[in-house]
Design a protein around this motif. Structure first.
Motif, PDB file in Angstrom:
ATOM      1  N   ASP A  44       0.874  -1.171   0.000  1.00 49.00           N
ATOM      2  CA  ASP A  44       0.000   0.000   0.000  1.00 49.00           C
ATOM      3  C   ASP A  44       0.912   1.222   0.000  1.00 49.00           C
ATOM      4  N   THR A  57       6.762   4.498  -8.365  1.00 48.51           N
ATOM      5  CA  THR A  57       6.814   3.151  -7.794  1.00 48.51           C
ATOM      6  C   THR A  57       7.902   2.321  -8.469  1.00 48.51           C
ATOM      7  N   THR A  95      -3.877  -0.500  -9.475  1.00 45.04           N
ATOM      8  CA  THR A  95      -4.673   0.595  -8.934  1.00 45.04           C
ATOM      9  C   THR A  95      -5.930   0.069  -8.241  1.00 45.04           C
ATOM     10  N   LYS A  96      -6.339   0.816  -7.223  1.00 45.55           N
ATOM     11  CA  LYS A  96      -7.544   0.491  -6.467  1.00 45.55           C
ATOM     12  C   LYS A  96      -8.742   1.136  -7.149  1.00 45.55           C
ATOM     13  N   MET A 106      -0.080  -1.222  -4.568  1.00 41.56           N
ATOM     14  CA  MET A 106      -1.542  -1.252  -4.565  1.00 41.56           C
ATOM     15  C   MET A 106      -1.978   0.123  -4.090  1.00 41.56           C
ATOM     16  N   THR A 107      -2.517   0.916  -5.025  1.00 41.12           N
ATOM     17  CA  THR A 107      -2.751   2.314  -4.740  1.00 41.12           C
ATOM     18  C   THR A 107      -3.882   2.896  -5.574  1.00 41.12           C
ATOM     19  N   MET A 114       0.637   4.540   3.820  1.00 36.86           N
ATOM     20  CA  MET A 114       0.594   3.865   5.115  1.00 36.86           C
ATOM     21  C   MET A 114       1.124   4.795   6.195  1.00 36.86           C
ATOM     22  N   ASP A 124       5.664   5.572   4.274  1.00 42.43           N
ATOM     23  CA  ASP A 124       4.841   5.280   3.098  1.00 42.43           C
ATOM     24  C   ASP A 124       5.458   4.165   2.262  1.00 42.43           C
ATOM     25  N   GLY A 125       4.699   3.659   1.311  1.00 38.60           N
ATOM     26  CA  GLY A 125       5.125   2.516   0.520  1.00 38.60           C
ATOM     27  C   GLY A 125       6.358   2.761  -0.325  1.00 38.60           C
TER      28      GLY A 125
END
Length: 114
Positions: free
Chosen positions: A41, A84, A94-95, A72-73, A44, A48-49
């Motif tokens: 993620d 990334t 992507t979410k 996963m974002t 977080m 962060d990721g």
């Protein structure tokens, strides 16, 4: 926290971390080959990721350079995908995450047969 799944004979063990620092510690404490992929993620608490991925990739751990890390974002812009990739992630999902796409990506990096 570990959760065990069995979907029609396909089995998975999922280790869940509450935040980025806990995830880095879980990776540090894992044995070589114990983890097959990291679902990362990006947003977080505590780390962060992007930073977490850079930290994992820099560790003196047998799997640090090779473990697949999958973003996963909700961040879906080209710039987000570039960030990334530059951090060392292998994939960018992507979410809301499409379950079939996630399975395809996991199978792509699966080390052992099911």
């Amino acid at each position: 926290m570990r959760t065990y799944y069995d979907r029609g004979g396909d089995k998975a063990v999922v280790e869940v971390a509450r935040d980025g620092l806990q995830a880095v510690e879980a990776f540090k404490n894992s044995r070589e080959g114990e983890l097959e992929a990291i679902l990362m993620d990006i947003m977080m608490p505590n780390m962060d990721g992007i930073e977490e991925t850079k930290t994992i990739r820099s560790l003196d751990h047998a799997d640090a350079k090779s473990i697949p890390i999958i973003a996963m974002t909700a961040n879906a812009f080209v710039e987000d995908m570039r960030k990334t990739k530059e951090a060392g992630m292998n994939e960018h999902l992507t979410k809301p995450v499409d379950g079939e796409k996630l399975l395809q990506v996991l199978y792509k990096y699966k080390k052992t047969g099911l």
